[in-house]
Design an enzyme around this catalytic site. Structure first.
Site, PDB file in Angstrom:
ATOM      1  N   HIS A 141     -28.410 -31.792  19.215  1.00  0.00           N
ATOM      2  CA  HIS A 141     -27.882 -32.788  18.275  1.00  0.00           C
ATOM      3  C   HIS A 141     -26.446 -33.176  18.630  1.00  0.00           C
ATOM      4  CE1 HIS A 141     -31.481 -32.291  15.924  1.00  0.00           C
ATOM      5  NE2 HIS A 141     -31.307 -30.977  15.957  1.00  0.00           N
ATOM      6  N   LYS A 171     -12.640 -16.703  22.379  1.00  0.00           N
ATOM      7  CA  LYS A 171     -11.872 -15.853  23.305  1.00  0.00           C
ATOM      8  C   LYS A 171     -11.381 -16.669  24.494  1.00  0.00           C
ATOM      9  CE  LYS A 171     -11.090 -13.237  21.388  1.00  0.00           C
ATOM     10  NZ  LYS A 171     -11.399 -12.956  20.045  1.00  0.00           N
ATOM     11  N   ARG A 224       3.561 -10.584  17.204  1.00  0.00           N
ATOM     12  CA  ARG A 224       3.704 -11.375  15.974  1.00  0.00           C
ATOM     13  C   ARG A 224       4.336 -12.743  16.224  1.00  0.00           C
ATOM     14  NH1 ARG A 224       3.076  -8.255  11.530  1.00  0.00           N
ATOM     15  NH2 ARG A 224       4.123  -9.831  10.289  1.00  0.00           N
ATOM     16  N   TRP A 247       8.057 -16.833  15.649  1.00  0.00           N
ATOM     17  CA  TRP A 247       6.942 -17.758  15.834  1.00  0.00           C
ATOM     18  C   TRP A 247       7.325 -18.958  14.985  1.00  0.00           C
ATOM     19  CZ3 TRP A 247       3.263 -20.419  13.010  1.00  0.00           C
ATOM     20  CH2 TRP A 247       2.148 -20.889  13.735  1.00  0.00           C
ATOM     21  N   GLU A 294      -8.616 -19.203  23.480  1.00  0.00           N
ATOM     22  CA  GLU A 294      -7.357 -18.552  23.117  1.00  0.00           C
ATOM     23  C   GLU A 294      -6.515 -18.163  24.321  1.00  0.00           C
ATOM     24  OE1 GLU A 294      -7.695 -15.889  19.156  1.00  0.00           O
ATOM     25  OE2 GLU A 294      -9.088 -15.295  20.725  1.00  0.00           O
TER      26      GLU A 294
HETATM   27  C1  G6P Z   1      -5.042 -14.862  14.323  1.00  0.00           C
HETATM   28  C2  G6P Z   1      -5.361 -13.967  15.507  1.00  0.00           C
HETATM   29  C3  G6P Z   1      -6.873 -13.790  15.622  1.00  0.00           C
HETATM   30  C4  G6P Z   1      -7.444 -13.272  14.314  1.00  0.00           C
HETATM   31  C5  G6P Z   1      -7.056 -14.145  13.120  1.00  0.00           C
HETATM   32  C6  G6P Z   1      -7.392 -13.477  11.804  1.00  0.00           C
HETATM   33  O1  G6P Z   1      -5.453 -16.159  14.584  1.00  0.00           O
HETATM   34  O2  G6P Z   1      -4.831 -14.509  16.695  1.00  0.00           O
HETATM   35  O3  G6P Z   1      -7.166 -12.891  16.668  1.00  0.00           O
HETATM   36  O4  G6P Z   1      -8.826 -13.206  14.406  1.00  0.00           O
HETATM   37  O5  G6P Z   1      -5.636 -14.370  13.122  1.00  0.00           O
HETATM   38  O6  G6P Z   1      -6.591 -12.345  11.686  1.00  0.00           O
HETATM   39  P1  G6P Z   1      -6.935 -11.087  10.814  1.00  0.00           P
HETATM   40  O7  G6P Z   1      -5.788 -10.142  11.075  1.00  0.00           O
HETATM   41  O8  G6P Z   1      -6.974 -11.536   9.380  1.00  0.00           O
HETATM   42  O9  G6P Z   1      -8.221 -10.541  11.273  1.00  0.00           O
END
Ligand code: G6P
Length: 611
Positions: free
Chosen positions: A507, A488, A27, A73, A491
């Site tokens: 384009h 991916k 988190r 965070w 990230e």
């Molecule tokens: C964050 C995570 C992603 C995820 C997104 C949406 O950015 O790092 O991996 O796809 O949130 O999260 P959710 O829990 O709503 O799918």
């Protein structure tokens, strides 16, 4: 964003809190802290990972059976020791941990500064605990009442826990917009942002609702709301096993979760789909099923990887249900006064079930009278509870920040929903339906086969680990897969990557192609195969380095590609479930080879509970 843990009972609190924070590190992981009551209220905090905090408190006196901790965070104020939670009141008699954002903190701060308060951090959280202190001092009330009064004045989102030196058996927790779960053990209580720090001690949990305040005092729990009405706690049993939240011999959670997919997809279909009897049931659609069948339009709201799952669903719903679909970024949808008509149905997709923007988009759509279906992974999460009906993905806890098994489980659930609707509406022929049901049941075995390409993909990763850019191209159902493959890679390896519809490449992105540019084509045999072959030629003509994901037995594309990854043949509508697997593995290996922290990439958090 931000994880919180608290404990009161008969065990050593610091052990439970530190272990719990490690489970919640997905988190947020830029700083961490712990508060204990031992003689006085002691706070230790440290910039960095929970392991840095753990190291820094070694040898310190930590005995206490009450305590709380936080992994951060950063939103307000950089990650520093000082901005880490817990935060003290000015007399240092109160401490707080907080997940969320206090939006009116600067007004409150100014009022408190005028009254002589001084602040040690730049956080909104410190303002909140000073505000509680101020109310307590001026109203001569209990701490519980001061917290309640403060929360009635606060704008924003929070899950908080407060401790006090004057009330050494007391933990006060409250939530609005950010999750908080209470664990009820024998003569002990736990609090956490999700159930993972709790399940090894007790499976009995209470999901706190918005505007609720929980007080544990002298071993007794009471819950009220911010309007001061007492509430009866609703205790549920959480179905989560310890091994599901541990690495189980894998080097990273992400790798474990990639390899879990044959099982998680099967779990997602278990008891819901049976091709032999032709049955397809999603109990969670409940009384609202007819609304979905009659939908004149479906709006899908989501963020990140879940949004990509929504894009695949758009193709699927339109093809088989003949219902127009619009896929929206939740963060855009919520701020642009969207048109929602009678007959529209909203599907919200979220792994965590806590994404602030998706939650806000749901509330907005609800306020306009829409019926909302949720597709969530985390049972009991805020989104799961805010929607009218829905279906869980049952992928099990996903801990790696980059979403993998949640994505394929989302695709599985969304395909099942679409097929139920198509069957009921009669927009799919019985034979076709039967074919797709059989195909879905075969997906886990095909994913297993795609996973067996791991070693080959590792070699490809080695070739491209130092690339500075990547392009991912696909058409039709494989276009969202291209987006997901690029996401991916970005990230977890910090390589710049673009996902594009293959035809759209000319384009713009085609200008980027030279002899150094790796271009990943998701080029499995489907209705746009020939067109993709032409797109590969266009890249080849410009000396791009082609890596192709093709269907087993393809003898055309391998001749044009530097590297080929063969996946089993699958109906094109279900191909994303298989074609995404090599892309997950490719990004994983490249990130590991670059020395990146795969499970906790910089600047990201798994659960984005701020907008
Ligand atoms: C964050 C995570 C992603 C995820 C997104 C949406 O950015 O790092 O991996 O796809 O949130 O999260 P959710 O829990 O709503 O799918």
């Amino acid at each position: 964003m931000c994880g919180i843990v608290a404990y009161v009972g008969h065990r050593q609190a610091h052990m439970i809190v530190i272990k719990g924070l490690k489970r919640l590190e997905y988190r947020g992981y830029d700083s961490a802290g712990i508060a204990l009551l031992n003689g006085g209220l002691t706070v230790h905090k440290k910039k960095g990972k929970v392991s840095d905090l753990e190291e820094s408190i070694k040898g310190k006196y930590l005995q206490s059976t009450i305590g709380m901790g936080h992994t951060r965070w950063a939103t307000h104020g950089e990650p520093t020791d000082g901005n880490a939670h817990p935060h003290f009141s000015s007399d240092k008699k109160l401490a707080i941990i907080h997940n969320g954002i206090i939006e009116n903190y600067s007004t409150l701060k100014q009022e408190l500064l005028n009254k002589g308060h001084t602040f040690l951090s730049e956080t909104d959280t410190e303002v909140l605990i000073h505000f509680v202190e101020d109310i307590k001092d001026h109203n001569d009330c209990t701490l519980e009442e001061a917290v309640r009064l403060a929360l009635t004045k606060v704008v924003g989102a929070y899950a908080i826990v407060v401790m006090s030196v004057d009330d050494p058996t007391v933990l006060i927790a409250a939530r609005k917009g950010s999750p908080l779960v209470l664990g009820v053990g024998k003569d002990e209580y736990f609090m956490a942002s999700d159930a993972t720090p709790i399940v090894e001690y007790t499976k009995e949990v209470i999901y706190l609702n918005d505007h609720e305040i929980a007080v544990i005092k002298d071993g007794q729990l009471s819950i009220k709301n911010t309007a001061n009405l007492p509430l009866t706690p609703y205790i549920q049993t959480v179905d989560l096993e310890l091994e599901a939240i541990e690495k189980g011999g894998f080097e990273h959670f992400m790798l474990k979760e990639i390899f879990e997919q044959p099982r998680s997809i099967k779990d997602c279909m278990r008891g819901r789909l049976d091709s032999l009897s032709g049955s397809l049931i999603l109990g969670g659609l409940r009384d609202y099923t007819t609304k979905l069948f009659n939908a004149e339009r479906i709006l899908i709201v989501a963020c990140g990887t879940s949004w990509h799952a929504g894009l695949v669903a758009e193709y699927f719903f339109e093809e088989f249900c003949r219902i127009p679909v619009e896929v929206e970024y939740a963060s855009e949808f919520r701020y642009r006064n969207p048109i929602i008509r009678e007959g529209d149905v909203v599907i919200a997709i979220s792994q965590s079930g806590e994404t602030a923007d998706t939650l806000a988009a749901i509330e907005l759509a609800k306020s306009k009278g829409a019926i909302i279906f949720g597709v969530c992974n985390v049972v009991g999460s805020s989104i799961a509870r805010a929607t009218h009906a829905g279906a869980y993905t049952h992928a099990g806890p996903e801990i790696g920040v980059a979403s993998t098994k949640a994505f394929t489980a989302q695709l599985t659930v969304l395909s099942m929903i679409a097929l139920i609707v198509a069957q009921r509406k009669g927009t799919i022929a019985e034979k076709k339906l039967q074919e797709l049901l059989v195909e879905m049941e075969n997906i886990p075995a095909k994913v297993e086969k795609a996973l067996s390409l791991n070693e080959k993909i590792k070699k490809i990763a080695w070739t491209f680990k130092d690339a500075r850019n990547f392009i991912y191209l696909g058409r039709g159902y494989n276009f969202p897969v291209a987006l997901e493959g690029a996401l991916k890679l970005k990230e977890i390896s910090y390589i710049h990557a673009e996902g594009y519809p293959a035809a759209e490449m000319k384009h713009g992105p085609i200008a980027l192609i030279d002899e150094e540019m790796p271009v990943v084509f998701i080029a499995t045999r489907d209705s746009s195969y020939e067109k993709v072959v032409s797109n590969i030629q266009e890249v080849k003509a410009r000396k791009g380095r082609v890596i192709s994901i093709v269907t087993e037995g393809d003898d055309t594309i391998p001749k044009m590609s530097e590297f080929v990854i063969e996946v089993p043949a699958v109906h094109e509508a279900l191909m994303p479930l298989v074609s995404v697997i090599p892309l997950q593995l490719l990004s994983y290996h490249i990130a590991v080879m670059r020395g990146c922290n795969v499970d906790q990439p910089r600047n990201l958090a798994k659960s984005v509970t701020v907008e």
